[in-house]
Design an enzyme around this catalytic site. Structure first.
Site, PDB file in Angstrom:
ATOM      1  N   LEU A   1       0.840  -1.195   0.000  1.00 40.66           N
ATOM      2  CA  LEU A   1       0.000   0.000   0.000  1.00 40.66           C
ATOM      3  C   LEU A   1       0.880   1.251   0.000  1.00 40.66           C
ATOM      4  O   LEU A   1       1.936   1.287   0.647  1.00 40.66           O
ATOM      5  CB  LEU A   1      -0.914  -0.023   1.225  1.00 40.66           C
TER       6      LEU A   1
ATOM      7  N   HIS B   1       1.742 -11.263   9.497  1.00 45.49           N
ATOM      8  CA  HIS B   1       2.946 -11.629   8.744  1.00 45.49           C
ATOM      9  C   HIS B   1       3.499 -12.938   9.307  1.00 45.49           C
ATOM     10  O   HIS B   1       3.629 -13.080  10.532  1.00 45.49           O
ATOM     11  CB  HIS B   1       3.990 -10.517   8.864  1.00 45.49           C
TER      12      HIS B   1
ATOM     13  N   GLU C   1      -1.581 -18.253  13.524  1.00 49.18           N
ATOM     14  CA  GLU C   1      -2.135 -17.042  12.883  1.00 49.18           C
ATOM     15  C   GLU C   1      -3.622 -16.940  13.171  1.00 49.18           C
ATOM     16  O   GLU C   1      -4.136 -15.873  13.522  1.00 49.18           O
ATOM     17  CB  GLU C   1      -1.907 -17.094  11.362  1.00 49.18           C
TER      18      GLU C   1
HETATM   19  C1  GRF Z   1      -0.730 -16.199   5.705  1.00 49.58           C
HETATM   20  O1  GRF Z   1       0.326 -17.059   6.017  1.00 49.58           O
HETATM   21  C2  GRF Z   1      -0.370 -14.783   6.063  1.00 49.58           C
HETATM   22  O2  GRF Z   1       0.431 -14.685   7.190  1.00 49.58           O
HETATM   23  C3  GRF Z   1       0.410 -14.351   4.859  1.00 49.58           C
HETATM   24  O3  GRF Z   1      -0.241 -14.948   3.763  1.00 49.58           O
HETATM   25  C4  GRF Z   1      -0.937 -16.107   4.201  1.00 49.58           C
HETATM   26  C5  GRF Z   1      -2.360 -15.913   3.838  1.00 49.58           C
HETATM   27  O4  GRF Z   1      -3.147 -17.050   4.087  1.00 49.58           O
HETATM   28  N1  GRF Z   1       0.495 -12.922   4.815  1.00 49.58           N
HETATM   29  P1  GRF Z   1      -4.717 -16.930   4.078  1.00 49.58           P
HETATM   30  O5  GRF Z   1      -5.128 -16.288   2.741  1.00 49.58           O
HETATM   31  O6  GRF Z   1      -5.155 -16.106   5.236  1.00 49.58           O
HETATM   32  O7  GRF Z   1      -5.209 -18.345   4.151  1.00 49.58           O
END
Ligand code: GRF
Length: 197
Positions: free
Chosen positions: A96, A112, A177
Site C-alpha cells: 500500500l 505476517h 495465525e
Molecule cells: C498467511 O500465512 C499470512 O500470514 C500471509 O499470507 C498467508 C495468507 O493465508 N500474509 P490466508 O489467505 O489467510 O489463508
C-alpha cells in the site's frame, strides 16, 4: 455494548485468516464486526468463503486499474461507503502506498508469517529453514509506510522440528495465525471503540 467497530478484511487468495476473523466476530461480545471483504484478485477463493458466511465480499481487480493510486482511491471509496473504521490485511499481496497508509493511520493491521522484525518480506518459511533457526512464528502489526515494520500487536512462536519442510512449517504457523489475529483485532477494536467515547 457500544456499536461494534466496522472492519474490512483485504485479501488476495485463500482467505483462511479472513475466515478466522469472521468466525470470531460471530461472538456476541466481540468488539468488531466484519462489514466487508475486498480482494484485489477476482479469483480469490476467499471471496466465496466470505459470501457463504454471509459477509459482503467482492473484488476490485487490480489489473483493471491504470495506476496504484486509482486502485487505492477506489478501495477507500468502498471502505468509506461501508462505514469501515478498521482494516485487516489477511494475505493481501499488494504494497500500500504511503498516501493510503496515512489516510488510514493507526487503522490498518496485517498478519505476517514470521517473528518480526526478523524475516520481513516473502518466503519466510523457506528462509527460516534455510537459516536453520530453532523457532519461527507469526506477528500481527500495525501497517506503516515501511514494509512489515509497524508496531507489533501480537506474536506467537512455534518450534522448527527435525524433518520440517516449508509446507509443514507453514501449517504449524497458520494455526497460530488463526489464533492471534482474532485476539489482536479484539484488542485493537476495543481501543478504537474506547477512543470514540
Ligand atoms: C498467511 O500465512 C499470512 O500470514 C500471509 O499470507 C498467508 C495468507 O493465508 N500474509 P490466508 O489467505 O489467510 O489463508
Amino acid at each position: 455494548m457500544t456499536t461494534r467497530v466496522r472492519t474490512a478484511v483485504l485479501i488476495s487468495g485463500r482467505g483462511s485468516n479472513m475466515s478466522a476473523l469472521i468466525e470470531s466476530a460471530r461472538r456476541e461480545d466481540f468488539p468488531a464486526e466484519i462489514a466487508l471483504v475486498l480482494s484485489d484478485r477476482a479469483r480469490a477463493a476467499g471471496i466465496k468463503s466470505a459470501q457463504a458466511a454471509g459477509v459482503a465480499a467482492f473484488a476490485l481487480d487490480y489489473r483493471t486499474f491504470s495506476a496504484r493510486t486509482e486502485f487505492e482511491t477506489t478501495v477507500t471509496v468502498a471502505l468509506v461507503a461501508a462505514g469501515v473504521e478498521l482494516i485487516c490485511l489477511a494475505g493481501f499481496m499488494r504494497i500500500l502506498s504511503p498516501g493510503f497508509v496515512e489516510r488510514w493511520r493507526g487503522r490498518i493491521l496485517n498478519i505476517h508469517p514470521s517473528l518480526l522484525p526478523d524475516l520481513r518480506g516473502l518466503h519466510t518459511h523457506e528462509r527460516a529453514l534455510a537459516e536453520r533457526r530453532a523457532e519461527h512464528g507469526c506477528t500481527v502489526h500495525f501497517v506503516t509506510a515501511e514494509l512489515d515494520a509497524g508496531p507489533i500487536v501480537a506474536q506467537a512462536r512455534v518450534p522448527i522440528l527435525p524433518g520440517d519442510d516449508a509446507g509443514l512449517l507453514a501449517a504449524r504457523v497458520l494455526v497460530e495465525e488463526h489464533r492471534i489475529y482474532p485476539q489482536a483485532l479484539d484488542a485493537v477494536a476495543r481501543a478504537v471503540s474506547a477512543a470514540r467515547l
